[in-house]
Design a protein around this motif. Structure first.
Motif, PDB file in Angstrom:
ATOM      1  N   LYS A  97     -18.589 -52.409   6.428  1.00 52.93           N
ATOM      2  CA  LYS A  97     -18.464 -52.377   4.872  1.00 52.93           C
ATOM      3  C   LYS A  97     -17.979 -50.914   4.216  1.00 52.93           C
ATOM      4  O   LYS A  97     -17.117 -51.234   3.584  1.00 52.93           O
ATOM      5  CB  LYS A  97     -19.789 -52.763   4.055  1.00 52.93           C
ATOM      6  N   TRP A  98     -18.610 -49.879   4.603  1.00 49.89           N
ATOM      7  CA  TRP A  98     -18.188 -48.769   4.372  1.00 49.89           C
ATOM      8  C   TRP A  98     -16.959 -48.204   4.630  1.00 49.89           C
ATOM      9  O   TRP A  98     -16.090 -47.522   4.209  1.00 49.89           O
ATOM     10  CB  TRP A  98     -19.253 -47.685   4.552  1.00 49.89           C
ATOM     11  N   LYS A 100     -14.298 -50.298   5.713  1.00 51.35           N
ATOM     12  CA  LYS A 100     -13.278 -51.108   4.824  1.00 51.35           C
ATOM     13  C   LYS A 100     -13.403 -50.469   3.692  1.00 51.35           C
ATOM     14  O   LYS A 100     -11.822 -50.254   3.131  1.00 51.35           O
ATOM     15  CB  LYS A 100     -13.791 -52.664   4.576  1.00 51.35           C
ATOM     16  N   LYS A 101     -14.311 -50.025   2.892  1.00 50.16           N
ATOM     17  CA  LYS A 101     -14.037 -49.240   1.708  1.00 50.16           C
ATOM     18  C   LYS A 101     -13.113 -47.765   1.736  1.00 50.16           C
ATOM     19  O   LYS A 101     -12.222 -47.795   0.999  1.00 50.16           O
ATOM     20  CB  LYS A 101     -15.213 -48.939   0.961  1.00 50.16           C
ATOM     21  N   MET A 102     -13.489 -47.259   2.676  1.00 50.68           N
ATOM     22  CA  MET A 102     -12.717 -45.918   3.103  1.00 50.68           C
ATOM     23  C   MET A 102     -11.266 -46.286   3.389  1.00 50.68           C
ATOM     24  O   MET A 102     -10.257 -45.648   3.093  1.00 50.68           O
ATOM     25  CB  MET A 102     -13.297 -45.159   4.067  1.00 50.68           C
ATOM     26  N   ASP A 104      -9.484 -48.759   2.476  1.00 53.25           N
ATOM     27  CA  ASP A 104      -8.982 -49.468   1.067  1.00 53.25           C
ATOM     28  C   ASP A 104      -8.358 -47.912   0.113  1.00 53.25           C
ATOM     29  O   ASP A 104      -7.592 -48.029  -0.477  1.00 53.25           O
ATOM     30  CB  ASP A 104      -9.961 -50.368   0.366  1.00 53.25           C
ATOM     31  N   GLU A 105      -9.410 -47.182   0.303  1.00 52.75           N
ATOM     32  CA  GLU A 105      -9.028 -45.912  -0.739  1.00 52.75           C
ATOM     33  C   GLU A 105      -8.389 -44.938  -0.286  1.00 52.75           C
ATOM     34  O   GLU A 105      -8.099 -43.707  -0.435  1.00 52.75           O
ATOM     35  CB  GLU A 105     -10.415 -45.348  -1.117  1.00 52.75           C
ATOM     36  N   GLU A 202     -28.246 -44.728   2.027  1.00 50.08           N
ATOM     37  CA  GLU A 202     -28.673 -46.072   1.459  1.00 50.08           C
ATOM     38  C   GLU A 202     -30.263 -45.896   1.506  1.00 50.08           C
ATOM     39  O   GLU A 202     -30.938 -46.820   1.079  1.00 50.08           O
ATOM     40  CB  GLU A 202     -27.971 -46.958   2.710  1.00 50.08           C
ATOM     41  N   LEU A 228     -16.814 -39.404  -0.314  1.00 51.65           N
ATOM     42  CA  LEU A 228     -17.418 -40.561  -0.737  1.00 51.65           C
ATOM     43  C   LEU A 228     -18.317 -40.666  -1.674  1.00 51.65           C
ATOM     44  O   LEU A 228     -18.920 -41.542  -2.505  1.00 51.65           O
ATOM     45  CB  LEU A 228     -18.430 -41.168   0.462  1.00 51.65           C
TER      46      LEU A 228
END
Length: 480
Positions: A97-98, A100-102, A104-105, A202, A228
């Motif tokens: 999940k993290w 994919k976020k990275m 995307d950014e 987390e 992040l």
């Protein structure tokens, strides 16, 4: 803010004293501030995974009394805590999940190169006499990332980082310390560099305590924290444990053992904690013996030294002897269950406790128990080397030794109440009768009645052996 610390070992083999010292410091910080101590298993390195290593970690921490508030359960497969899972292999979806976020950014990209291509880049850098940096070879149009391909962090800003270390003080590193490191490996599991930062965030970890070998990687971590938008926890890097010579890091070749080996050799958990805490820390006083409660009260990261701490096993053994002498007899007896020699198997508990009470002051480890006590349970074999190795006794002719023993036997046989007091009075009288020194007379009697290198005080030893056996053992030597 609630203090939350974590110990995050890898189940890749035995648990080294350096690992356990880190666990101890991490535990002490949590307990000192009434916080939480978390145990997390970093098991993403499947190539080095050792079956049974995790259980060994849990049992070692449990033996030392380093109880964790969250993490794997020693007695079941269930985990304890609200921030799990506490095994990294079970957190795969969190890392993806993290990741994919990275992507995307624009903070991560698929690594398209083969190992051969990467090696060619390294060889080129070496030929040009410059450091190899992967970021110098970022692909202009990386492919779309998918599982089976390494995913790399794209360092967003090349700059100098400065940070405050709770042990080492002010530290800094230049742009050369930054590079595009792997976040997700080709097998779909995260690298340590990525996973520990995500896990710590987390799990709301406030303090990260680890070995000083991680200082060189800290700039990379800081760049990832910044990318992040994560506030870094308090960082503390503790010094290496050095070999006994003090000139290199402690390793197996220097006699380094697992904590489990020390446990099997009869080292008490209290002594091990006491010893490890002082490998790089002191409270500024001359105090040497610390209970766990005292360590919790007095420990602070600002009293941890910056330089390496020399591993001195003899000090551990000395501390162990101090702790053995501090235990009450019943507690010590319970801890000695696995250490008695086979000769004592048929002895009554009350007699074994009498023996243990005599041996307690001379025990350095629980493993010493048989060689210090076997002669109380079985007839020892005559070993004249013990006499010949004695600097004073070896000067006596055999006839002189026999004459001394005949006189001693004659007087010991006259005792009607076989007690330590009566025996001591008899021995003192023998000194006058024979005109001998205690170092000669008492040593001779002690050796021929125990045939051991060491024994408790002579009068107490003879009292427990009994008059009949004492006289018989003297006769055995005289009739040899």
């Amino acid at each position: 803010m609630n203090t939350r610390t974590r110990f995050a070992p890898s189940p890749t083999g035995y648990i080294h004293v350096g690992n356990v010292r880190t666990a101890l410091y991490t535990y002490l910080v949590a307990r000192k501030h009434q916080g939480n101590f978390i145990l997390r298993i970093e098991d993403t390195d499947q190539a080095r995974f050792v079956d049974g290593a995790e259980e060994l970690i849990l049992k070692t921490l449990n033996w030392l009394g380093l109880d964790w508030d969250e993490g794997p359960n020693l007695d079941s497969t269930e985990e304890v805590g609200n921030f799990g899972p506490y095994h990294q292999t079970d957190r795969r979806e969190i890392y993806l999940k993290w990741a994919k976020k990275m992507i995307d950014e624009g903070l991560a990209y698929a690594d398209p190169y083969t190992p051969e291509q990467v090696q060619a880049f390294r060889d080129q850098a070496k030929a040009e006499k410059r450091a190899f940096l992967y970021r110098d070879h970022r692909p202009e149009n990386p492919p779309e990332w998918q599982l089976g391909m390494p995913l790399r962090f794209k360092v967003p800003e090349i700059k100098r980082y400065s940070w405050q270390d709770a042990v080492m003080g002010e530290l800094s590193a230049g742009p050369e310390a930054l590079d595009d490191f792997i976040l997700i490996k080709a097998d779909g599991l995260p690298t340590y560099n990525f996973a520990h930062i995500i896990d710590d965030f987390e799990m709301k970890i406030t303090h990260v305590i680890r070995g000083s070998e991680y200082i060189a990687s800290t700039p990379k971590y800081l760049s990832l924290y910044e990318a992040l938008k994560i506030e870094p926890p308090i960082l503390a890097h503790v010094p290496h444990i050095m070999a006994p010579t003090g000139n290199k890091k402690l390793g197996k070749r220097d006699g380094a053992k697992s904590v489990t080996e020390y446990q099997k050799e009869g080292i008490l958990p209290e002594a091990m904690l006491n010893f490890l805490a002082q490998l790089g820390w002191n409270d500024g006083t001359e105090q040497e013996i610390f209970s766990k409660a005292e360590l919790i009260e007095k420990f602070s990261l600002d009293r941890v030294q910056k330089s390496g701490a020399r591993f001195d096993e003899q000090r551990l053994i000395w501390l162990n002897g101090q702790w053995i002498r501090s235990l009450d007899l019943d507690d010590l007896y319970n801890r000695c269950e696995a250490f008695w020699g086979e000769e004592s198997n048929n002895a009554k508990e009350s007699y074994k406790k009498q023996v243990l009470a005599l041996a307690q002051d001379r025990l350095k480890t629980l493993q010493d128990l048989p060689k210090l006590t076997n002669y109380f349970f079985t007839e020892p074999e005559i070993d004249e080397e013990l006499i010949n190795d004695n600097k004073q006794l070896r000067k006596l002719a055999e006839e002189e030794r026999q004459n001394l023993l005949r006189v001693a036997r004659q007087e010991l046989a006259k005792i009607t109440d076989w007690t330590p007091e009566s025996i001591q009075n008899c021995l003192n009288g023998l000194l006058e009768t024979t005109c001998q020194k205690p170092g000669i007379l008492f040593s001779l009697v002690r050796i021929v009645t125990t045939w051991a290198q060491f024994s408790p005080q002579l009068n107490d030893t003879l009292a427990l052996i009994g008059q009949e056996k004492t006289l018989q053992r003297i006769d055995n030597y005289l009739q040899k």
